[in-house]
Design a protein around this motif. Structure first.
Motif, PDB file in Angstrom:
ATOM      1  N   GLU A  91       3.385   8.056 -11.336  1.00  0.00           N
ATOM      2  CA  GLU A  91       4.333   6.941 -11.370  1.00  0.00           C
ATOM      3  C   GLU A  91       3.951   5.840 -10.376  1.00  0.00           C
ATOM      4  N   VAL A  92       3.655   6.219  -9.144  1.00  0.00           N
ATOM      5  CA  VAL A  92       3.455   5.176  -8.118  1.00  0.00           C
ATOM      6  C   VAL A  92       1.991   4.864  -7.808  1.00  0.00           C
ATOM      7  N   GLN A  93       1.057   5.667  -8.371  1.00  0.00           N
ATOM      8  CA  GLN A  93      -0.371   5.410  -8.143  1.00  0.00           C
ATOM      9  C   GLN A  93      -0.684   5.157  -6.667  1.00  0.00           C
ATOM     10  N   PRO A  94      -0.466   6.141  -5.816  1.00  0.00           N
ATOM     11  CA  PRO A  94      -0.636   5.910  -4.383  1.00  0.00           C
ATOM     12  C   PRO A  94      -2.088   5.578  -4.004  1.00  0.00           C
ATOM     13  N   HIS A  95      -2.227   4.766  -2.943  1.00  0.00           N
ATOM     14  CA  HIS A  95      -3.569   4.445  -2.432  1.00  0.00           C
ATOM     15  C   HIS A  95      -4.073   5.565  -1.544  1.00  0.00           C
ATOM     16  N   GLU A  96      -3.127   6.278  -0.928  1.00  0.00           N
ATOM     17  CA  GLU A  96      -3.486   7.419  -0.084  1.00  0.00           C
ATOM     18  C   GLU A  96      -2.552   8.583  -0.398  1.00  0.00           C
ATOM     19  N   ILE A  97      -3.096   9.785  -0.430  1.00  0.00           N
ATOM     20  CA  ILE A  97      -2.256  10.990  -0.470  1.00  0.00           C
ATOM     21  C   ILE A  97      -2.678  11.826   0.736  1.00  0.00           C
ATOM     22  N   THR A 152       0.859  -1.179   0.000  1.00  0.00           N
ATOM     23  CA  THR A 152       0.000   0.000   0.000  1.00  0.00           C
ATOM     24  C   THR A 152       0.898   1.232   0.000  1.00  0.00           C
ATOM     25  N   VAL A 153       0.647   2.128  -0.944  1.00  0.00           N
ATOM     26  CA  VAL A 153       1.521   3.288  -1.094  1.00  0.00           C
ATOM     27  C   VAL A 153       0.857   4.549  -0.537  1.00  0.00           C
ATOM     28  N   ILE A 154       1.558   5.196   0.374  1.00  0.00           N
ATOM     29  CA  ILE A 154       1.054   6.444   0.956  1.00  0.00           C
ATOM     30  C   ILE A 154       2.027   7.562   0.602  1.00  0.00           C
ATOM     31  N   MET A 155       1.471   8.619   0.015  1.00  0.00           N
ATOM     32  CA  MET A 155       2.309   9.768  -0.346  1.00  0.00           C
ATOM     33  C   MET A 155       2.015  10.884   0.651  1.00  0.00           C
TER      34      MET A 155
END
Ligand code: GDP
Length: 297
Positions: free
Chosen positions: A212-218, A102-105
């Motif tokens: 680029e990273v298509q975060p799940h949360e920003i 899961t990607v968080i920015m």
């Protein structure tokens, strides 16, 4: 602690009405006038106050009768529900990716607390949710930002991915995601650069990282001490990046806090966490109902 002034004023207003066995329209009018002043004084955005007061008035006057409560208590219940709704109703959870990490920015202005909060969030994910996050140093502009994240990583005994100050932040983010997959991290927290003011170059870079990273949360990190400007900042970041949530920092300070409380109403994005101090365990999930109870006493 933030909101102390607001809490004091609202609590004394409420005391006047609690015990009333009968609440007249005049009582409601007086109470809403005092609530309105208290909110404005606490720096809540005036448009937000206007809507809130309208809702309270409508509901408090034409109220359904509940036998367990005195009319005064019922009016207070309305105020509490409206204050809770203003701050975002039910607390929403952190997204979880269907597959892979899961990607968080983390985004926000310089000094808002992004780097510190990235460390705090990683710590919380590990302690409370048993997760294994990777911290990513994408702030290549602020002097020593990378070092700061690496130091946090050492304090927390947590992995930090960096490629130095010369690398392009989009490349760093991309490589970090690969690394996270290789090393089986389930969360990736990307600490991005901020500026002193919102500018096009910053937004352009953040948009590229996002693509680029298509975060799940920003998460937009907002310093709750910054007053009404926080609302403009939140509006710009939301317009350009479609943020998924807000983290309010420095709520332990003596900020009036009202501007920060207006962010949900203005952006329609939930406040997810609150920073309550400089230490790495001082990040709390934000519960609007609990905060409303704290303010109303
Ligand atoms: P960045 O530029 O957005 O990465 O900001 P930093 O993470 O470097 O934070 C700026 C300053 O704010 C640091 O001195 C932090 O310790 C401090 N800070 C961050 N969050 C909080 C908080 O919730 N409470 C307090 N009191 N200080 C905080």
């Amino acid at each position: 602690m933030a909101f102390e002034g607001l809490a004091d004023r609202l609590q004394s207003t409420i005391k006047k009405i609690t015990g009333k066995g009968k609440v007249s329209e005049q009582d409601v009018k007086e109470m809403t006038r005092e609530v309105r002043l208290a909110l404005l004084e606490a720096d809540v955005n005036y448009k937000v106050v206007k809507d809130l007061i309208k809702n309270i008035k409508e509901r408090a006057v034409g109220q359904e009768v509940m036998e367990s409560l005195t009319p005064g208590q019922q009016v207070i219940k309305v105020v509490k529900e409206e204050l809770t709704a203003l701050m975002g109703g039910e607390q929403s959870k952190i997204a979880v990716a269907d597959r892979g990490p899961t990607v968080i920015m983390m985004v926000g202005l310089q000094g808002a607390g992004k780097t510190t909060t990235s460390g705090k969030l990683a710590n919380l994910l590990r302690k409370k949710h048993n997760r294994n996050p990777l911290l990513v140093a994408c702030d290549v502009y602020r002097p020593a930002a990378i070092q700061q994240l690496e130091t946090l990583g050492r304090q927390l005994d947590m992995a930090v991915f960096s490629m130095g100050e010369e690398a392009n932040p989009v490349d760093i983010a991309k490589n970090a995601l690969e690394k996270a997959k290789e090393d089986h991290h389930d969360y990736v927290i990307i600490d991005t650069a901020g500026r002193l003011h919102v500018d096009n170059e910053l937004m352009g870079e953040l948009q590229q990282i996002k693509a680029e990273v298509q975060p799940h949360e920003i998460y937009l990190v907002v310093d709750s001490m910054t007053g009404q400007d926080a609302i403009n900042v939140a509006e710009s970041f939301n317009e350009q990046l479609d943020i998924t949530g807000v983290i309010l920092t420095k709520l332990d300070g003596d900020t009036r806090g009202g501007a920060a409380l207006s962010i949900k109403a203005v952006t329609d994005k939930p406040i997810k966490f609150a920073g309550m101090g400089e230490k790495l365990d001082e990040l709390e999930a934000f519960h609007p109902d609990r905060m409303a109870s704290r303010i109303l006493g």
